[in-house]
Design a protein around this motif. Structure first.
Motif, PDB file in Angstrom:
ATOM      1  N   ALA A  37       0.832  -1.215   0.000  1.00  0.00           N
ATOM      2  CA  ALA A  37       0.000   0.000   0.000  1.00  0.00           C
ATOM      3  C   ALA A  37       0.866   1.266   0.000  1.00  0.00           C
ATOM      4  O   ALA A  37       0.487   2.284  -0.573  1.00  0.00           O
ATOM      5  CB  ALA A  37      -0.936   0.004   1.200  1.00  0.00           C
ATOM      6  N   GLN A  38       2.026   1.200   0.632  1.00  0.00           N
ATOM      7  CA  GLN A  38       2.924   2.356   0.617  1.00  0.00           C
ATOM      8  C   GLN A  38       3.513   2.578  -0.768  1.00  0.00           C
ATOM      9  O   GLN A  38       3.745   3.715  -1.169  1.00  0.00           O
ATOM     10  CB  GLN A  38       4.061   2.152   1.631  1.00  0.00           C
ATOM     11  CG  GLN A  38       3.628   2.284   3.076  1.00  0.00           C
ATOM     12  CD  GLN A  38       4.764   1.955   4.031  1.00  0.00           C
ATOM     13  OE1 GLN A  38       5.325   0.861   4.005  1.00  0.00           O
ATOM     14  NE2 GLN A  38       5.111   2.906   4.875  1.00  0.00           N
ATOM     15  N   LEU A  39       3.755   1.485  -1.482  1.00  0.00           N
ATOM     16  CA  LEU A  39       4.362   1.602  -2.815  1.00  0.00           C
ATOM     17  C   LEU A  39       3.327   1.793  -3.921  1.00  0.00           C
ATOM     18  O   LEU A  39       3.665   2.211  -5.025  1.00  0.00           O
ATOM     19  CB  LEU A  39       5.197   0.349  -3.118  1.00  0.00           C
ATOM     20  CG  LEU A  39       6.394   0.084  -2.200  1.00  0.00           C
ATOM     21  CD1 LEU A  39       7.094  -1.194  -2.633  1.00  0.00           C
ATOM     22  CD2 LEU A  39       7.361   1.252  -2.199  1.00  0.00           C
ATOM     23  N   LEU A  40       2.074   1.443  -3.618  1.00  0.00           N
ATOM     24  CA  LEU A  40       1.013   1.548  -4.614  1.00  0.00           C
ATOM     25  C   LEU A  40      -0.249   2.078  -3.914  1.00  0.00           C
ATOM     26  O   LEU A  40      -1.216   1.345  -3.721  1.00  0.00           O
ATOM     27  CB  LEU A  40       0.751   0.179  -5.261  1.00  0.00           C
ATOM     28  CG  LEU A  40      -0.168   0.151  -6.490  1.00  0.00           C
ATOM     29  CD1 LEU A  40       0.493   0.817  -7.690  1.00  0.00           C
ATOM     30  CD2 LEU A  40      -0.543  -1.289  -6.829  1.00  0.00           C
ATOM     31  N   PRO A  41      -0.233   3.344  -3.527  1.00  0.00           N
ATOM     32  CA  PRO A  41      -1.369   3.888  -2.766  1.00  0.00           C
ATOM     33  C   PRO A  41      -2.616   4.043  -3.636  1.00  0.00           C
ATOM     34  O   PRO A  41      -2.505   4.195  -4.856  1.00  0.00           O
ATOM     35  CB  PRO A  41      -0.847   5.245  -2.285  1.00  0.00           C
ATOM     36  CG  PRO A  41       0.226   5.616  -3.240  1.00  0.00           C
ATOM     37  CD  PRO A  41       0.829   4.326  -3.729  1.00  0.00           C
ATOM     38  N   GLU A  42      -3.772   4.006  -2.987  1.00  0.00           N
ATOM     39  CA  GLU A  42      -5.056   4.212  -3.678  1.00  0.00           C
ATOM     40  C   GLU A  42      -5.151   3.325  -4.914  1.00  0.00           C
ATOM     41  O   GLU A  42      -5.510   3.771  -5.992  1.00  0.00           O
ATOM     42  CB  GLU A  42      -5.211   5.700  -4.075  1.00  0.00           C
ATOM     43  CG  GLU A  42      -5.049   6.687  -2.948  1.00  0.00           C
ATOM     44  CD  GLU A  42      -6.093   6.519  -1.856  1.00  0.00           C
ATOM     45  OE1 GLU A  42      -7.161   5.930  -2.119  1.00  0.00           O
ATOM     46  OE2 GLU A  42      -5.821   6.961  -0.729  1.00  0.00           O
ATOM     47  N   SER A  43      -4.847   2.046  -4.721  1.00  0.00           N
ATOM     48  CA  SER A  43      -4.742   1.153  -5.867  1.00  0.00           C
ATOM     49  C   SER A  43      -6.085   0.612  -6.336  1.00  0.00           C
ATOM     50  O   SER A  43      -7.089   0.667  -5.630  1.00  0.00           O
ATOM     51  CB  SER A  43      -3.805  -0.010  -5.531  1.00  0.00           C
ATOM     52  OG  SER A  43      -4.353  -0.775  -4.469  1.00  0.00           O
ATOM     53  N   PHE A  44      -6.067   0.067  -7.521  1.00  0.00           N
ATOM     54  CA  PHE A  44      -7.230  -0.556  -8.154  1.00  0.00           C
ATOM     55  C   PHE A  44      -7.066  -2.060  -8.040  1.00  0.00           C
ATOM     56  O   PHE A  44      -6.025  -2.610  -8.410  1.00  0.00           O
ATOM     57  CB  PHE A  44      -7.282  -0.133  -9.631  1.00  0.00           C
ATOM     58  CG  PHE A  44      -8.506  -0.605 -10.359  1.00  0.00           C
ATOM     59  CD1 PHE A  44      -9.690   0.123 -10.290  1.00  0.00           C
ATOM     60  CD2 PHE A  44      -8.478  -1.752 -11.110  1.00  0.00           C
ATOM     61  CE1 PHE A  44     -10.826  -0.304 -10.974  1.00  0.00           C
ATOM     62  CE2 PHE A  44      -9.598  -2.189 -11.799  1.00  0.00           C
ATOM     63  CZ  PHE A  44     -10.786  -1.454 -11.741  1.00  0.00           C
ATOM     64  N   GLY A  45      -8.083  -2.723  -7.496  1.00  0.00           N
ATOM     65  CA  GLY A  45      -7.969  -4.163  -7.310  1.00  0.00           C
ATOM     66  C   GLY A  45      -9.245  -4.907  -7.624  1.00  0.00           C
ATOM     67  O   GLY A  45     -10.228  -4.300  -8.075  1.00  0.00           O
ATOM     68  N   PRO A  46      -9.242  -6.220  -7.385  1.00  0.00           N
ATOM     69  CA  PRO A  46     -10.390  -7.062  -7.750  1.00  0.00           C
ATOM     70  C   PRO A  46     -11.704  -6.593  -7.138  1.00  0.00           C
ATOM     71  O   PRO A  46     -12.760  -6.731  -7.762  1.00  0.00           O
ATOM     72  CB  PRO A  46     -10.003  -8.447  -7.202  1.00  0.00           C
ATOM     73  CG  PRO A  46      -8.537  -8.403  -7.004  1.00  0.00           C
ATOM     74  CD  PRO A  46      -8.153  -6.986  -6.788  1.00  0.00           C
ATOM     75  N   GLU A  47     -11.648  -6.032  -5.915  1.00  0.00           N
ATOM     76  CA  GLU A  47     -12.893  -5.617  -5.264  1.00  0.00           C
ATOM     77  C   GLU A  47     -13.571  -4.457  -6.003  1.00  0.00           C
ATOM     78  O   GLU A  47     -14.753  -4.236  -5.856  1.00  0.00           O
ATOM     79  CB  GLU A  47     -12.634  -5.251  -3.788  1.00  0.00           C
ATOM     80  CG  GLU A  47     -11.733  -4.058  -3.554  1.00  0.00           C
ATOM     81  CD  GLU A  47     -10.243  -4.393  -3.614  1.00  0.00           C
ATOM     82  OE1 GLU A  47      -9.876  -5.549  -3.939  1.00  0.00           O
ATOM     83  OE2 GLU A  47      -9.442  -3.478  -3.384  1.00  0.00           O
ATOM     84  N   ASN A  48     -12.812  -3.748  -6.810  1.00  0.00           N
ATOM     85  CA  ASN A  48     -13.397  -2.662  -7.592  1.00  0.00           C
ATOM     86  C   ASN A  48     -14.309  -3.180  -8.689  1.00  0.00           C
ATOM     87  O   ASN A  48     -15.139  -2.432  -9.219  1.00  0.00           O
ATOM     88  CB  ASN A  48     -12.294  -1.792  -8.223  1.00  0.00           C
ATOM     89  CG  ASN A  48     -11.489  -1.049  -7.185  1.00  0.00           C
ATOM     90  OD1 ASN A  48     -10.328  -1.375  -6.941  1.00  0.00           O
ATOM     91  ND2 ASN A  48     -12.080  -0.075  -6.533  1.00  0.00           N
ATOM     92  N   LEU A  49     -14.135  -4.446  -9.031  1.00  0.00           N
ATOM     93  CA  LEU A  49     -14.939  -5.027 -10.109  1.00  0.00           C
ATOM     94  C   LEU A  49     -16.007  -5.980  -9.569  1.00  0.00           C
ATOM     95  O   LEU A  49     -16.720  -6.615 -10.351  1.00  0.00           O
ATOM     96  CB  LEU A  49     -14.026  -5.774 -11.098  1.00  0.00           C
ATOM     97  CG  LEU A  49     -13.000  -4.890 -11.818  1.00  0.00           C
ATOM     98  CD1 LEU A  49     -12.086  -5.751 -12.681  1.00  0.00           C
ATOM     99  CD2 LEU A  49     -13.683  -3.833 -12.671  1.00  0.00           C
ATOM    100  N   ALA A  50     -16.102  -6.058  -8.253  1.00  0.00           N
ATOM    101  CA  ALA A  50     -17.070  -6.995  -7.643  1.00  0.00           C
ATOM    102  C   ALA A  50     -18.453  -6.345  -7.551  1.00  0.00           C
ATOM    103  O   ALA A  50     -18.579  -5.142  -7.458  1.00  0.00           O
ATOM    104  CB  ALA A  50     -16.587  -7.411  -6.270  1.00  0.00           C
TER     105      ALA A  50
END
Ligand code: ZN
Length: 146
Positions: free
Chosen positions: A133-146
């Motif tokens: 999370a520190q290296l990729l903040p506010e990321s897009f992941g699988p839960e965004n498509l659920a």
């Protein structure tokens, strides 16, 4: 697992298999599963440059293709290659190497970014440690498509 020295050693060892005739930047990665297994990878370049793959993604695709999907941490060891008099790759690193953006995103698919750790071996035996999370903040992941 609190001591990640075994994981870092595996990344440094995996770096010896790196195929980097173009950049001469050799990278090894070691991915730790939640069950304590270590899967390694190295960067593999290609004469058609974009066809190459990073060490982190090599480890990840190896793991996922073997049915492993739960991960705790990844260690990365990368540096320009240097050889000793016998032609053996030296393990000394000149700077920390961090996963590129594509690797961060691919790891994001399979881990909890708040707890998954990215360890990177640096010069002088130093180790830097971040959560994904520190290296990729506010990321897009699988839960965004659920
Ligand atoms: Zn990468």
């Amino acid at each position: 697992m609190e001591d990640y020295s075994r994981l870092l050693e595996a990344a440094i060892k995996a770096r010896h298999n790196s195929y980097a005739p173009y950049s001469h930047f050799r990278v090894g990665a070691a991915l730790l599963t939640k069950s304590g297994e270590i899967i390694t990878g190295c960067n593999i370049e290609n004469a058609s440059y974009p066809a190459g793959i990073c060490a982190e993604r090599t480890a990840l695709v190896k793991a996922v293709s073997e049915g492993k999907r739960e991960f705790e941490a990844i260690a990365v060891a990368g540096s320009l290659e240097q050889f000793d008099e016998a032609g053996v790759l030296k393990d000394e690193l000149t700077a920390p190497a961090f996963p590129c953006g594509i690797c961060r995103q691919m790891l994001r698919e399979f881990v909890d970014p708040e707890s998954f750790l990215v360890l990177t071996a640096a010069e002088g035996g130093k180790v830097l440690k971040y959560t994904l999370a520190q290296l990729l903040p506010e990321s897009f992941g699988p839960e965004n498509l659920a």
